[in-house]
Design a protein around this motif. Structure first.
Motif, mmCIF file in Angstrom:
data_model
loop_
_atom_site.group_PDB
_atom_site.id
_atom_site.type_symbol
_atom_site.label_atom_id
_atom_site.label_comp_id
_atom_site.label_asym_id
_atom_site.label_seq_id
_atom_site.Cartn_x
_atom_site.Cartn_y
_atom_site.Cartn_z
ATOM 1 N N PRO A 1 0.807 -1.232 0.000
ATOM 2 C CA PRO A 1 0.000 0.000 0.000
ATOM 3 C C PRO A 1 0.835 1.276 0.000
ATOM 4 N N MET A 2 1.980 1.247 0.686
ATOM 5 C CA MET A 2 2.836 2.439 0.729
ATOM 6 C C MET A 2 3.416 2.765 -0.643
ATOM 7 N N THR A 3 3.844 1.732 -1.387
ATOM 8 C CA THR A 3 4.442 1.991 -2.700
ATOM 9 C C THR A 3 3.414 2.545 -3.681
ATOM 10 N N ILE A 4 2.163 2.098 -3.556
ATOM 11 C CA ILE A 4 1.115 2.590 -4.453
ATOM 12 C C ILE A 4 0.761 4.033 -4.131
ATOM 13 N N ARG A 5 0.715 4.349 -2.850
ATOM 14 C CA ARG A 5 0.307 5.702 -2.452
ATOM 15 C C ARG A 5 1.425 6.725 -2.611
ATOM 16 N N PHE A 6 2.650 6.350 -2.220
ATOM 17 C CA PHE A 6 3.744 7.322 -2.183
ATOM 18 C C PHE A 6 4.765 7.139 -3.300
ATOM 19 N N GLY A 7 4.782 5.991 -3.959
ATOM 20 C CA GLY A 7 5.816 5.721 -4.949
ATOM 21 C C GLY A 7 6.978 4.978 -4.332
ATOM 22 N N ARG A 8 7.832 4.404 -5.189
ATOM 23 C CA ARG A 8 8.924 3.574 -4.694
ATOM 24 C C ARG A 8 9.978 4.399 -3.964
ATOM 25 N N LYS A 9 10.433 5.470 -4.568
ATOM 26 C CA LYS A 9 11.501 6.266 -3.969
ATOM 27 C C LYS A 9 11.032 6.936 -2.684
ATOM 28 N N LYS A 10 9.881 7.561 -2.718
ATOM 29 C CA LYS A 10 9.385 8.254 -1.529
ATOM 30 C C LYS A 10 9.106 7.272 -0.402
ATOM 31 N N CYS A 11 8.686 6.064 -0.758
ATOM 32 C CA CYS A 11 8.448 5.028 0.256
ATOM 33 C C CYS A 11 9.744 4.688 0.988
ATOM 34 N N LEU A 12 10.835 4.562 0.242
ATOM 35 C CA LEU A 12 12.125 4.282 0.867
ATOM 36 C C LEU A 12 12.562 5.424 1.769
ATOM 37 N N LEU A 13 12.272 6.650 1.354
ATOM 38 C CA LEU A 13 12.638 7.809 2.174
ATOM 39 C C LEU A 13 11.790 7.875 3.446
ATOM 40 N N LEU A 14 10.475 7.663 3.305
ATOM 41 C CA LEU A 14 9.596 7.687 4.473
ATOM 42 C C LEU A 14 9.913 6.544 5.435
ATOM 43 N N ASN A 15 10.435 5.465 4.897
ATOM 44 C CA ASN A 15 10.779 4.307 5.717
ATOM 45 C C ASN A 15 11.805 4.653 6.788
ATOM 46 N N ASN A 16 12.579 5.704 6.545
ATOM 47 C CA ASN A 16 13.593 6.109 7.523
ATOM 48 C C ASN A 16 12.988 6.696 8.792
ATOM 49 N N ILE A 17 11.702 7.038 8.772
ATOM 50 C CA ILE A 17 11.043 7.499 9.991
ATOM 51 C C ILE A 17 11.090 6.402 11.055
ATOM 52 N N PHE A 18 10.789 5.162 10.633
ATOM 53 C CA PHE A 18 10.857 4.040 11.569
ATOM 54 C C PHE A 18 12.276 3.853 12.086
ATOM 55 N N LEU A 19 13.240 3.990 11.176
ATOM 56 C CA LEU A 19 14.639 3.759 11.530
ATOM 57 C C LEU A 19 15.153 4.801 12.516
ATOM 58 N N MET A 20 14.903 6.079 12.233
ATOM 59 C CA MET A 20 15.407 7.147 13.093
ATOM 60 C C MET A 20 14.760 7.101 14.477
ATOM 61 N N THR A 21 13.475 6.770 14.508
ATOM 62 C CA THR A 21 12.798 6.628 15.800
ATOM 63 C C THR A 21 13.405 5.484 16.590
ATOM 64 N N ALA A 22 13.673 4.372 15.897
ATOM 65 C CA ALA A 22 14.284 3.217 16.556
ATOM 66 C C ALA A 22 15.671 3.559 17.091
ATOM 67 N N ALA A 23 16.462 4.270 16.309
ATOM 68 C CA ALA A 23 17.812 4.648 16.738
ATOM 69 C C ALA A 23 17.767 5.545 17.967
ATOM 70 N N LEU A 24 16.814 6.470 17.999
ATOM 71 C CA LEU A 24 16.668 7.370 19.152
ATOM 72 C C LEU A 24 16.294 6.590 20.415
ATOM 73 N N LEU A 25 15.376 5.642 20.273
ATOM 74 C CA LEU A 25 14.972 4.822 21.419
ATOM 75 C C LEU A 25 16.136 3.986 21.940
ATOM 76 N N ALA A 26 16.890 3.384 21.019
ATOM 77 C CA ALA A 26 18.031 2.559 21.418
ATOM 78 C C ALA A 26 19.102 3.408 22.104
ATOM 79 N N LEU A 27 19.323 4.588 21.587
ATOM 80 C CA LEU A 27 20.369 5.468 22.131
ATOM 81 C C LEU A 27 20.040 5.923 23.547
ATOM 82 N N THR A 28 18.776 6.180 23.830
ATOM 83 C CA THR A 28 18.369 6.723 25.135
ATOM 84 C C THR A 28 17.906 5.647 26.123
#
Length: 323
Positions: free
Chosen positions: A75-102
């Motif tokens: 559903p994400m690739t259809i709504r946002f496109g392939r490239k934008k989906c990969l970019l938005l995917n970093n929201i999960f990653l950055m949030t995870a990194a912040l939680l792990a760091l703190t």
């Protein structure tokens, strides 16, 4: 095209392999942290099997996040496109990194669990979207080899995670939280580089109906004028899919036209997951300790396992390009 592959993979499937590997080095340190946390909160000294159980949940919950990521990738690739989906995917990653760091400062092993779920979601999305992005952007004669590069970057991520997890780098007791949060660096590289590359030409034409944007994307990817045969192929695909909606995952099981393809994918994917490959990376410390390898040598033996897989995939990838 090569730069686009590197940019998408560094923040994509490389993360899957990297997050598999970095959990092995700090095993004893995080287990001690879990025990200390229970002692501080509830004045309870956990037994060894209880610490192992909590640790196993932290490690394996990554796969649950991956399952969730795989479900929402379509559903994400259809709504946002392939490239934008990969970019938005970093929201999960950055949030995870912040939680792990703190997590260490907050004295919360639960934050590590949530972090692992989020990086699992990130991996599940990237493992599905990145090959799609490559396959739709690559020239026809290179499509298979370029799609295979996703697996090569996964193996490279495993080796990179094992190297960064060395005690001499971030695998020591004072630095384990920085090791868990280090996956933010590849994500940041992708956020800075991927916006400069075009969207998938097939997405632009078939899903958005923007022929001019499709031609511009093809021109940028090929570095020359667009061949009419390549554009005609995408136009033909657009005509064949006109009026059709995206299928839901459960509808594939009732579609007789893709039954054997679905069975083949399920068997191969199951074999890959059930062969024990990921377990070796998750629990390498346990495996090599039981094999009689001394504690100070385990980290180097672990790098050897990742290097073997990476070398084999590089040779296979070279064979694809050669053919």
């Amino acid at each position: 095209m090569v730069l686009m592959i590197a940019s998408a993979s560094i923040g994509g499937t490389l993360q899957y392999g990297y997050n598999l590997a970095i959990m092995n080095a700090p095993t004893t340190f995080i287990q001690s942290f879990i025990n200390e946390t229970f002692l501080e909160r509830w004045d309870v000294q956990l037994e060894e099997y209880q610490v192992t159980l909590v640790w196993t949940i932290i490690v394996s919950i990554f796969s649950l996040g991956g399952f969730a990521g795989a479900l929402i990738a379509g559903p994400m690739t259809i709504r946002f496109g392939r490239k934008k989906c990969l970019l938005l995917n970093n929201i999960f990653l950055m949030t995870a990194a912040l939680l792990a760091l703190t997590s260490r400062t907050a004295r919360s092993f639960e934050m590590i669990m949530i972090s692992r779920v989020l990086v699992g979601i990130n991996a599940g999305i990237s493992m599905n979207v990145q090959p799609m992005y490559f396959g739709e952007s690559a020239p026809k004669h290179l499509r298979g080899a370029i799609s295979l590069s996703s697996a090569v970057f996964t193996a490279f991520g495993v080796v990179l995670g094992q190297v960064v997890g060395l005690r001499e780098i971030l695998g020591s007791e004072p630095c384990w939280q920085y090791l868990l949060a280090s996956n933010a660096i590849p994500g940041l590289i992708q956020l800075l580089t991927l916006p400069w590359f075009p969207e998938s030409p097939r997405y632009l034409l078939i899903d958005r109906g923007d022929k001019e944007a499709c031609i511009n994307a093809l021109r940028r990817l090929r570095g020359c004028e667009v061949q009419s045969s390549e554009l005609d192929e995408i136009l033909q695909e657009q005509a064949e899919t006109k009026g059709m909606r995206a299928s839901h995952p459960w509808e594939l099981f009732t579609d007789r036209s893709v039954r054997w393809q679905l069975i083949s994918v399920m068997i191969i994917s199951s074999a890959m997951q059930l062969c024990g490959n990921d377990s070796i990376y998750f629990y390498a410390s346990y495996v090599f300790k039981e094999a009689g390898i001394s504690d100070d040598k385990i980290q180097y033996a672990t790098i050897g396992t990742g290097t073997c897989e990476f070398t084999a995939l590089c040779l296979l990838h070279f064979a694809f390009f050669k053919n």
